[in-house]
Design a protein around this motif. Structure first.
Motif, PDB file in Angstrom:
ATOM      1  N   THR A  45      -8.731  -0.369  -1.580  1.00  0.00           N
ATOM      2  CA  THR A  45      -7.352   0.088  -1.713  1.00  0.00           C
ATOM      3  C   THR A  45      -6.627   0.281  -0.385  1.00  0.00           C
ATOM      4  OG1 THR A  45      -8.100   2.390  -1.775  1.00  0.00           O
ATOM      5  CG2 THR A  45      -7.825   1.260  -3.890  1.00  0.00           C
ATOM      6  N   ILE A  46      -7.371   0.574   0.698  1.00  0.00           N
ATOM      7  CA  ILE A  46      -6.739   0.892   1.980  1.00  0.00           C
ATOM      8  C   ILE A  46      -7.235  -0.029   3.086  1.00  0.00           C
ATOM      9  CG2 ILE A  46      -6.350   2.680   3.717  1.00  0.00           C
ATOM     10  CD1 ILE A  46      -6.800   4.769   1.487  1.00  0.00           C
ATOM     11  N   HIS A  78      -1.618   0.939  -8.778  1.00  0.00           N
ATOM     12  CA  HIS A  78      -0.884   2.180  -8.509  1.00  0.00           C
ATOM     13  C   HIS A  78      -0.535   2.794  -9.864  1.00  0.00           C
ATOM     14  CE1 HIS A  78      -0.497   1.238  -4.255  1.00  0.00           C
ATOM     15  NE2 HIS A  78      -0.054   0.040  -4.574  1.00  0.00           N
ATOM     16  N   LYS A 130       1.307  10.682   3.466  1.00  0.00           N
ATOM     17  CA  LYS A 130       1.513   9.798   2.320  1.00  0.00           C
ATOM     18  C   LYS A 130       2.355   8.583   2.710  1.00  0.00           C
ATOM     19  CE  LYS A 130       1.266  13.393  -1.278  1.00  0.00           C
ATOM     20  NZ  LYS A 130       0.125  12.807  -2.010  1.00  0.00           N
ATOM     21  N   ARG A 139       0.821  -1.213   0.000  1.00  0.00           N
ATOM     22  CA  ARG A 139       0.000   0.000   0.000  1.00  0.00           C
ATOM     23  C   ARG A 139       0.855   1.264   0.000  1.00  0.00           C
ATOM     24  NH1 ARG A 139      -4.109  -0.169   4.883  1.00  0.00           N
ATOM     25  NH2 ARG A 139      -2.145  -0.564   5.970  1.00  0.00           N
ATOM     26  N   TYR A 145      -0.594   5.356  -0.208  1.00  0.00           N
ATOM     27  CA  TYR A 145      -1.824   6.101  -0.405  1.00  0.00           C
ATOM     28  C   TYR A 145      -1.728   7.427   0.335  1.00  0.00           C
ATOM     29  CZ  TYR A 145      -2.654   3.793   4.106  1.00  0.00           C
ATOM     30  OH  TYR A 145      -2.517   3.319   5.391  1.00  0.00           O
TER      31      TYR A 145
END
Length: 722
Positions: free
Chosen positions: A563-564, A625, A526, A514, A516
């Protein structure tokens, strides 16, 4: 435990020296690596904290364990930003041992106003990793005693701004150099370890002020060098030209308990305590240590954390200047920094024996050291993380095979000599197919023996410059490896990867997938902002290969689940920056502590309980990504039945060490640096302190916040978490 990267204080806790172009996972050039050399098989209404009380436990994979609970038997606590410790309904948390508490009958009670002295006879600061060591009714060591025992504990650091430990000094301390010697003397004493006796009289836990077991180990205590670096030219100092002795231990973070019944502690962010001037590289000329000093975070001219080197010409101050200032290493302290960065071992039952530094386990930013269950006839195996961005995961395999008679040895530190002074150190490489391999760090590995990256002449070089050896073989750069824990049911190894602000989308890989953007108070954060927990499965602890997956992706409940928030976390169990991780030997539960700065606009740091599964119980997840994709291996999604928030701490605090009594009915937890975001300029105005805990709930005097140990019990006397 290094602070979360988003915390502005204390840059020395966020060491970031791995600038090597070390490849990620499958980018290793296979032609350069010999599998024979790299992969040598080692076998061939919530409860609130009040005052008084105490307890502790063992967390090392030793002894019998009950089957893990199928679910968690408590109501999760809500997120909190209150200045108190919150635990579930039906539980009570009690403070038992705090910074400054006296450890001898002759030491005065703690005033908590900055005037206290004699910290070599008091509890140190920043309580961290700890372990329980039982005592029977006659005061003899006992593996089963749960009403009386000693806790061995780390005192990692101190709450500081602008050089000084500002809560420790009457006026907040000096913020410019040179520092007053009297202030430095206090700070030298509040670091290190303590051993403290605790007893339960049937009604409450209390620490025993006058116990003969009580002990402090500080930055000035005697230490003995053991293992391959003993006698090395790189450890020669003015204090000991033979390189067999050193002084003290420093920035002790996570802990462990050995199969033979001793305490081990990891020296973590020690690099920042040293200073060398801007001309030091030139004085050293072609000395290979210049490369090593930079790789370990000590650039020429960079300021030290506390300015201890400025206290005067006495050796207790001069040793913190590790510049090449004299004709040889025998005449200065250029190698003093090399005497730190190890796993250290003490016998908590015997204060007459000095600390032993176990150099065979490597020199790095050690978090903790956890042991696989010892099996007769097999090597002893330990797992370790190097807590910095882009650093590695390690394993040590002893040369000696485990003898069950050593579980109760006549001399516990001699048993440590047997199993920890000789063996093989490995570093992990993760592959994107969910497998991994342990890369050997020894002169038998041709990649190290013939390295053009750094010159390794012998085993001592590898022990002292371990990070460079791991660089040379192409280990996988991870997102700050911190605590490791071994699941007592199936032997799988769990490792917290706290976060990594340097993890860019282009640098993601299967084991660190990850990168993000997250918002805190409207500001962007970030990288791998919230961290994750990875786990390894081996056919046996000394195996040269493993399988892996990611047990838990830390995230906010509302984050994107594609995604997270890949672990499907909810308000009952979301978290950020997993740090401490310990398995209960009584229940099999996995306890996870946080050291968070990314989510502290919504909640203080916390402790969660998890029901562990096993590697492979989930599936693959693919993340995009930009124009590249990364496929990772994820454990099954979490639910409130398998992961719950058990505790939330006071303002500014990190939740650190954790241990339990063998019966699983008392859980000890450390609360580190409450109120750390207080402005040093407000030292004279307690109303502006971020926290007043624990005095605010009745423990001790004064209004300055203190790191402290709490004990948690279930009101019905049952197992914690059940």
């Amino acid at each position: 435990m290094a602070h979360d990267l988003s915390r502005p204080l204390d840059p020395f806790n966020d060491e970031d020296s791995n600038t090597t172009p070390n490849p990620h996972i499958d980018q290793i050039v296979q032609a350069r690596l010999s599998r024979r050399g790299l992969l040598r098989g080692a076998l061939g209404g919530a409860g609130l904290v009040g005052a008084a009380g105490l307890t502790a436990c063992a967390s090392t994979g030793q002894g019998a364990v009950a089957s893990p609970l199928g679910s968690l038997g408590f109501k999760p606590v809500a997120k909190s930003m209150a200045d108190m410790v919150v635990v579930p309904e039906g539980y009570t948390a009690t403070i038992v041992y705090a910074l400054g508490d006296p450890l001898s009958a002759s030491t005065p009670d703690f005033k908590n106003d900055g005037s206290d002295t004699a910290f070599d006879q008091r509890a140190g600061d920043h309580h961290d990793g700890m372990e329980w060591f039982g005592l029977d009714a006659q005061g003899k060591p006992s593996r089963t005693a749960s009403a009386r025992g000693v806790i061995a504990m780390n005192h990692e650091a101190t709450t500081d701004q602008k050089l000084s430990s500002f809560f420790l000094h009457a006026n907040g301390g000096a913020s410019t150099l040179p520092r007053p010697a009297s202030e430095i003397d206090k700070e030298l004493m509040i670091h290190g370890l303590s051993v403290v006796e605790l007893q339960n009289d049937g009604k409450r836990w209390a620490y025993q002020k006058a116990s003969p077991f009580n002990r402090r180990v500080t930055t000035m205590s005697d230490a003995v060098i053991h293992g391959p670096a003993r006698g090395s030219e790189h450890l020669v100092t003015r204090y000991d030209p033979t390189a067999t002795k050193a002084r003290g231990t420093l920035n002790n973070c996570g802990s462990g308990k050995t199969p033979w019944g001793t305490y081990v502690s990891g020296e973590e962010n020690w690099f920042g305590y040293f200073f060398r001037d801007a001309q030091d590289d030139d004085r050293r000329k072609k000395d290979k240590q210049v490369q090593a000093l930079v790789r370990y975070g000590r650039k020429a001219g960079a300021a030290s954390r506390h300015g201890w080197e400025s206290g005067g010409s006495d050796e207790r101050y001069a040793r913190w200047n590790n510049g090449a200032l004299a004709a040889s290493a025998k005449d200065d302290f250029r190698n003093e920094m090399n005497t730190f960065g190890y796993v250290v071992e003490i016998d908590p039952y015997d204060k007459t024996q000095a600390v032993r530094k176990r150099t065979a386990l490597g020199r790095l930013g050690h978090e903790n050291c956890t042991f696989a269950r010892a099996v007769a006839g097999q090597p002893v195996v330990a797992y370790m993380g190097d807590d910095a961005r882009g650093e590695y995961i390690y394993k040590f395999v002893s040369a000696a095979r485990w003898d069950a008679a050593d579980a109760e040895p006549a001399n516990r530190l001699a048993a440590g000599d047997k199993y920890l002074d000789k063996g093989t150190l490995y570093v992990a490489r993760f592959k994107d197919d969910g497998s991994g391999e342990w890369l050997e760090l020894s002169m038998d590995n041709p990649v190290i023996a013939g390295s053009s990256y750094f010159e390794f002449k012998n085993a001592a070089d590898i022990a002292v410059f371990t990070r460079l050896a791991a660089d040379a073989v192409g280990a996988t750069k991870m997102d700050r490896p911190e605590w490791a824990g071994v699941n007592p049911k199936n032997g799988e190894v769990y490792i917290t990867l706290t976060n990594n602000s340097n993890r860019t989308p282009a640098a993601t890989d299967a084991a660190n997938p990850r990168s993000y953007t997250d918002l805190k108070n409207g500001k962007e954060q970030k990288g791998n902002v919230n961290g994750h927990v990875i786990r390894l499965a081996e056919t046996q602890p000394a195996a040269s290969a493993f399988k892996w997956d990611i047990f838990l992706f830390a995230a906010e409940a509302g984050a994107d689940k594609s995604t997270i928030n890949l672990s499907n976390l909810s308000d009952a169990n979301d978290l950020s920056s997993p740090d401490g991780l310990v398995f209960s030997q009584a229940t099999g539960l996995c306890w996870i502590e946080t050291d968070d700065g990314a989510y502290t606009d919504k909640t203080n740091c916390m402790l969660l309980a998890a029901v562990p599964g096993r590697v492979g119980d989930g599936g693959t997840r693919t993340l995009t990504h930009g124009n590249r994709t990364v496929t990772t291996h994820a454990g099954k999604p979490q639910t409130p039945a398998t992961l719950k928030r058990f505790l939330v701490g006071p303002k500014g605090a990190e939740i650190t060490g954790i241990t339990e009594t063998p019966d699983g009915r008392a859980l000890f937890v450390n609360i580190q640096h409450p109120g750390e975001n207080t402005n040093m300029a407000d030292i004279g105005n307690p109303a502006k302190y971020e926290s007043h805990w624990p005095a605010s709930v009745g423990y001790g005097v004064g209004q300055r916040p203190r790191s402290a140990t709490i004990v948690i019990t279930k009101n019905d006397g049952g197992l914690i978490g059940s």
